[in-house]
Design a protein around this motif. Structure first.
Motif, PDB file in Angstrom:
ATOM      1  N   GLU A 199      -6.703   9.862  -7.737  1.00 29.40           N
ATOM      2  CA  GLU A 199      -6.432   9.034  -6.706  1.00 29.40           C
ATOM      3  C   GLU A 199      -7.486   8.092  -6.198  1.00 29.40           C
ATOM      4  N   LEU A 200      -8.907   8.623  -6.745  1.00 34.42           N
ATOM      5  CA  LEU A 200      -9.752   7.770  -6.442  1.00 34.42           C
ATOM      6  C   LEU A 200     -10.070   6.178  -7.148  1.00 34.42           C
ATOM      7  N   GLU A 201      -9.420   6.262  -8.302  1.00 27.84           N
ATOM      8  CA  GLU A 201      -9.481   4.976  -8.965  1.00 27.84           C
ATOM      9  C   GLU A 201      -8.332   4.090  -8.557  1.00 27.84           C
ATOM     10  N   ILE A 202      -8.722   2.973  -7.940  1.00 25.11           N
ATOM     11  CA  ILE A 202      -7.896   1.901  -7.552  1.00 25.11           C
ATOM     12  C   ILE A 202      -8.366   0.754  -8.147  1.00 25.11           C
ATOM     13  N   ASN A 203      -6.795  -0.127  -8.523  1.00 25.83           N
ATOM     14  CA  ASN A 203      -7.010  -1.434  -9.146  1.00 25.83           C
ATOM     15  C   ASN A 203      -6.894  -2.345  -8.078  1.00 25.83           C
ATOM     16  N   LEU A 204      -7.785  -3.259  -7.689  1.00 23.05           N
ATOM     17  CA  LEU A 204      -8.135  -3.673  -6.469  1.00 23.05           C
ATOM     18  C   LEU A 204      -6.881  -5.023  -6.722  1.00 23.05           C
ATOM     19  N   ASP A 205      -6.737  -5.572  -7.653  1.00 22.40           N
ATOM     20  CA  ASP A 205      -5.782  -6.671  -7.820  1.00 22.40           C
ATOM     21  C   ASP A 205      -4.337  -6.021  -7.728  1.00 22.40           C
ATOM     22  N   THR A 206      -3.959  -5.033  -7.978  1.00 19.31           N
ATOM     23  CA  THR A 206      -2.631  -4.381  -7.879  1.00 19.31           C
ATOM     24  C   THR A 206      -2.471  -3.966  -6.226  1.00 19.31           C
ATOM     25  N   TYR A 207      -3.659  -3.614  -5.813  1.00 17.12           N
ATOM     26  CA  TYR A 207      -3.474  -3.082  -4.196  1.00 17.12           C
ATOM     27  C   TYR A 207      -3.468  -4.456  -3.599  1.00 17.12           C
ATOM     28  N   ARG A 208      -4.151  -5.441  -3.844  1.00 18.58           N
ATOM     29  CA  ARG A 208      -3.960  -6.755  -2.891  1.00 18.58           C
ATOM     30  C   ARG A 208      -2.583  -7.225  -2.990  1.00 18.58           C
ATOM     31  N   SER A 209      -2.017  -7.000  -4.424  1.00 17.91           N
ATOM     32  CA  SER A 209      -0.427  -7.650  -4.452  1.00 17.91           C
ATOM     33  C   SER A 209       0.388  -6.914  -3.502  1.00 17.91           C
ATOM     34  N   MET A 210      -0.050  -5.474  -3.464  1.00 18.08           N
ATOM     35  CA  MET A 210       1.246  -4.661  -2.785  1.00 18.08           C
ATOM     36  C   MET A 210       0.842  -4.852  -1.304  1.00 18.08           C
ATOM     37  N   ILE A 211      -0.358  -5.342  -0.721  1.00  9.79           N
ATOM     38  CA  ILE A 211      -0.494  -5.744   0.739  1.00  9.79           C
ATOM     39  C   ILE A 211       0.220  -6.923   0.977  1.00  9.79           C
ATOM     40  N   ASN A 212      -0.220  -7.758  -0.018  1.00  9.59           N
ATOM     41  CA  ASN A 212       0.579  -9.005  -0.061  1.00  9.59           C
ATOM     42  C   ASN A 212       2.271  -9.126   0.255  1.00  9.59           C
TER      43      ASN A 212
END
Length: 333
Positions: A207-220
């Motif tokens: 749960e610590l490993e975050i894909n920033l591009d995926t996370y940014r896409s999810m927020i968008n």
């Protein structure tokens, strides 16, 4: 005499007592504790990471038993983390967010020379030029690697850049001594986190490993959906109402054109709609009734149809990327 000897043998070394006290102090003053596996991890690379984390976090290598004693004294719920306190570990102490530290460590790539069995993390290329190696048995090694060479002034020269392994490929064992002499390190070293303990909450490494591009896409996407919903229900905030009024205006014009409601603002839409319908009627009865009127081609009708389709598509799709960007800018500065 025997009793005194037993007491002396059971006496805890001073350094252990000091170590536990130091660990207890760090645990009490840190909101985040992370556990990392350092089994087989190069000591010099750990020192590099320690320097990079200076001011953000502190790394401490200690015995698991000493850490456990200190954790108990500091009031840490050991039932949550004891499963991770096995093997050789480094403990990271920080008051920063554990995800920030995890992302930092994932971006910080150290390199090392390959050992037998390693796979390449990047392209392994023997560069053209003077290797500095004396001609001799090493030439046969270059030959096995299919690296074209020549001997000049007693030294081995590589004729052209030669790729010997792609990312993910096993690195040929015979290449190891050559890569070391050339200073080529194609294997990445990464500190293997096990888990983080943050303000009483255990966070496994998965749960610590975050894909920033995926996370940014999810927020968008979440923002797009919430903005679309806000426009549909006319949620009364300035960022949403701008889009709501624009959409309502478009729908009002379309309705006026359909109903024939004529005003200076709707005249263009009403007349365009009327002309389009008239052409449609002419086209339908053409060849059946001679009205004495030539039915023209209907680019306006096709154009109007395309506009209607585009309008419906936009309404289904919701706000555009530009609108989302503007909305995010308004909300978050």
């Amino acid at each position: 005499m025997i009793l005194m000897s037993i007491v002396e043998e059971r006496k805890i070394p001073r350094w252990k007592l000091d170590e536990v006290s130091e660990l207890e102090e760090k645990l009490k003053n840190s909101s985040t504790i992370m556990i990392a596996d350092i089994q087989g991890f190069p000591t010099d690379k750990l020192h590099e990471i320690r320097k990079k984390l200076r001011g953000i976090a502190e790394i401490k290598v200690t015995k698991n038993t000493l850490f456990t004693i200190a954790a108990k004294r500091a009031g840490i719920d050991l039932s949550k983390i004891e499963g991770y306190i096995t093997g050789s570990n480094a403990f990271i102490f920080s008051n920063d967010n554990p995800f920030v530290i995890s992302i930092f460590l994932s971006k910080f790539k150290l390199k090392r020379f390959p050992v037998p069995g390693d796979k390449a993390d990047e392209e392994v290329v023997i560069p053209a030029g003077d290797t500095g190696m004396t001609a001799g048995p090493i030439l046969s090694t270059f030959g096995k690697l299919k690296v074209q060479t020549k001997v000049q002034d007693g030294k081995v020269h590589v004729v052209k850049d030669t790729l010997i392994a792609k990312p993910g490929d096993p690195i040929p064992a015979e290449a190891a001594p050559i890569l070391q002499k050339l200073g080529i390190m194609p294997v990445y070293v990464k500190l293997r986190l096990k888990a983080a303990y943050h303000q009483g909450l255990l966070i496994p490494v998965s749960e610590l490993e975050i894909n920033l591009d995926t996370y940014r896409s999810m927020i968008n996407e979440a923002f797009r959906n919430s903005l679309f919903l806000g426009v549909e229900i006319a949620y009364p905030v300035p960022e949403v109402l701008k889009l709501t009024l624009s959409k309502a205006h478009m729908r009002a014009l379309a309705l006026a054109g359909e109903a024939g409601f004529l005003t200076p603002d709707t005249a263009s839409a009403v007349l365009s709609r009327a002309v389009s319908k008239a052409y449609a009627v002419l086209s339908a009865i053409s060849g059946k009734v001679d009205l004495g009127v030539e039915v023209p081609k209907q680019p306006e009708q096709a154009q109007e149809s395309k506009k209607e389709e585009k309008k419906e598509e936009e309404e289904k799709k919701g706000p555009s990327d530009e609108e989302i960007a503007g909305g995010l800018s308004s909300l978050f500065g």
